[in-house]
Write a protein that holds these residues in place. Structure first.
Motif, PDB file in Angstrom:
ATOM      1  N   ALA A 158       0.835  -1.201   0.000  1.00 19.65           N
ATOM      2  CA  ALA A 158       0.000   0.000   0.000  1.00 19.65           C
ATOM      3  C   ALA A 158       0.872   1.254   0.000  1.00 19.65           C
ATOM      4  CB  ALA A 158      -0.931   0.001   1.209  1.00 19.65           C
ATOM      5  N   GLU A 159       1.943   1.240   0.777  1.00 19.34           N
ATOM      6  CA  GLU A 159       2.829   2.404   0.810  1.00 19.34           C
ATOM      7  C   GLU A 159       3.494   2.609  -0.549  1.00 19.34           C
ATOM      8  OE1 GLU A 159       4.463   5.845   1.869  1.00 19.34           O
ATOM      9  OE2 GLU A 159       2.910   4.757   2.962  1.00 19.34           O
ATOM     10  N   GLU A 160       3.860   1.520  -1.208  1.00 18.76           N
ATOM     11  CA  GLU A 160       4.422   1.637  -2.558  1.00 18.76           C
ATOM     12  C   GLU A 160       3.396   2.250  -3.504  1.00 18.76           C
ATOM     13  OE1 GLU A 160       5.800  -2.264  -3.656  1.00 18.76           O
ATOM     14  OE2 GLU A 160       7.380  -2.247  -2.136  1.00 18.76           O
ATOM     15  N   GLY A 161       2.126   1.864  -3.344  1.00 23.87           N
ATOM     16  CA  GLY A 161       1.050   2.446  -4.153  1.00 23.87           C
ATOM     17  C   GLY A 161       0.877   3.925  -3.881  1.00 23.87           C
ATOM     18  N   ARG A 162       0.934   4.302  -2.610  1.00 25.82           N
ATOM     19  CA  ARG A 162       0.806   5.719  -2.249  1.00 25.82           C
ATOM     20  C   ARG A 162       1.943   6.532  -2.867  1.00 25.82           C
ATOM     21  NH1 ARG A 162       0.146   3.328   2.927  1.00 25.82           N
ATOM     22  NH2 ARG A 162      -2.041   3.181   3.468  1.00 25.82           N
ATOM     23  N   VAL A 163       3.151   5.993  -2.801  1.00 30.57           N
ATOM     24  CA  VAL A 163       4.309   6.684  -3.378  1.00 30.57           C
ATOM     25  C   VAL A 163       4.118   6.855  -4.888  1.00 30.57           C
ATOM     26  CG1 VAL A 163       6.780   6.473  -3.859  1.00 30.57           C
ATOM     27  CG2 VAL A 163       5.919   6.008  -1.565  1.00 30.57           C
ATOM     28  N   ALA A 164       3.622   5.818  -5.548  1.00 31.58           N
ATOM     29  CA  ALA A 164       3.395   5.899  -6.995  1.00 31.58           C
ATOM     30  C   ALA A 164       2.339   6.965  -7.315  1.00 31.58           C
ATOM     31  CB  ALA A 164       2.954   4.540  -7.537  1.00 31.58           C
ATOM     32  N   ILE A 165       1.292   7.040  -6.497  1.00 31.15           N
ATOM     33  CA  ILE A 165       0.248   8.052  -6.709  1.00 31.15           C
ATOM     34  C   ILE A 165       0.834   9.446  -6.528  1.00 31.15           C
ATOM     35  CG2 ILE A 165      -1.899   9.003  -5.758  1.00 31.15           C
ATOM     36  CD1 ILE A 165      -2.654   6.041  -5.078  1.00 31.15           C
ATOM     37  N   ARG A 166       1.632   9.626  -5.488  1.00 27.56           N
ATOM     38  CA  ARG A 166       2.253  10.940  -5.247  1.00 27.56           C
ATOM     39  C   ARG A 166       3.193  11.317  -6.383  1.00 27.56           C
ATOM     40  NH1 ARG A 166       3.397   8.680   0.272  1.00 27.56           N
ATOM     41  NH2 ARG A 166       1.507   9.153   1.440  1.00 27.56           N
ATOM     42  N   HIS A 167       3.930  10.329  -6.852  1.00 30.95           N
ATOM     43  CA  HIS A 167       4.878  10.570  -7.945  1.00 30.95           C
ATOM     44  C   HIS A 167       4.129  10.999  -9.215  1.00 30.95           C
ATOM     45  CE1 HIS A 167       8.622  10.233 -10.136  1.00 30.95           C
ATOM     46  NE2 HIS A 167       8.027   9.456 -11.030  1.00 30.95           N
ATOM     47  N   ALA A 168       3.027  10.325  -9.503  1.00 30.03           N
ATOM     48  CA  ALA A 168       2.232  10.678 -10.682  1.00 30.03           C
ATOM     49  C   ALA A 168       1.701  12.102 -10.555  1.00 30.03           C
ATOM     50  CB  ALA A 168       1.074   9.695 -10.846  1.00 30.03           C
ATOM     51  N   ARG A 169       1.260  12.481  -9.352  1.00 27.94           N
ATOM     52  CA  ARG A 169       0.771  13.846  -9.126  1.00 27.94           C
ATOM     53  C   ARG A 169       1.888  14.857  -9.389  1.00 27.94           C
ATOM     54  NH1 ARG A 169       0.104  15.609  -3.120  1.00 27.94           N
ATOM     55  NH2 ARG A 169       2.273  15.071  -3.352  1.00 27.94           N
ATOM     56  N   THR A 170       3.063  14.596  -8.813  1.00 30.64           N
ATOM     57  CA  THR A 170       4.187  15.515  -8.961  1.00 30.64           C
ATOM     58  C   THR A 170       4.581  15.680 -10.422  1.00 30.64           C
ATOM     59  OG1 THR A 170       4.984  14.853  -6.780  1.00 30.64           O
ATOM     60  CG2 THR A 170       6.550  15.962  -8.216  1.00 30.64           C
TER      61      THR A 170
END
Length: 94
Positions: A33-45
């Protein structure tokens, strides 16, 4: 008998999960889940950075797009959190 064949299906009985194994699986879920959150944040950035580089678009439109992206970002983080919570409850259920 270790297994049974039912037509094209092979059934292998598995022992019930121990509490220790359940806790290990919850840790794996949280890590994923944390890896997913990081990927979501990265996509936003990345997306916000691309929007800032666009020419011929007003600053107001860029800000609105940034807010829309943030909204989608937040919604997806909530979905990840809800999925983790549901899966943890399912795994810990005896």
């Amino acid at each position: 008998r270790l297994r049974s064949v039912d037509g094209n299906i092979i059934r292998i009985p598995l022992p019930p999960l121990t509490e220790e194994r359940r806790k290990e699986l919850v840790k794996v879920i949280r890590k994923l889940a944390e890896e997913g959150r990081v990927a979501i944040r990265h996509a936003r950035t990345e997306t916000i950075a691309k929007i800032k580089k666009i020419e011929h678009v007003s600053e107001d439109e860029k800000k609105k797009a940034g807010k829309d992206i943030q909204k989608v970002h937040d919604e997806h983080l909530k979905l990840v959190d809800a999925a983790v919570k549901a899966k943890e409850a399912e795994i810990m259920e005896v």
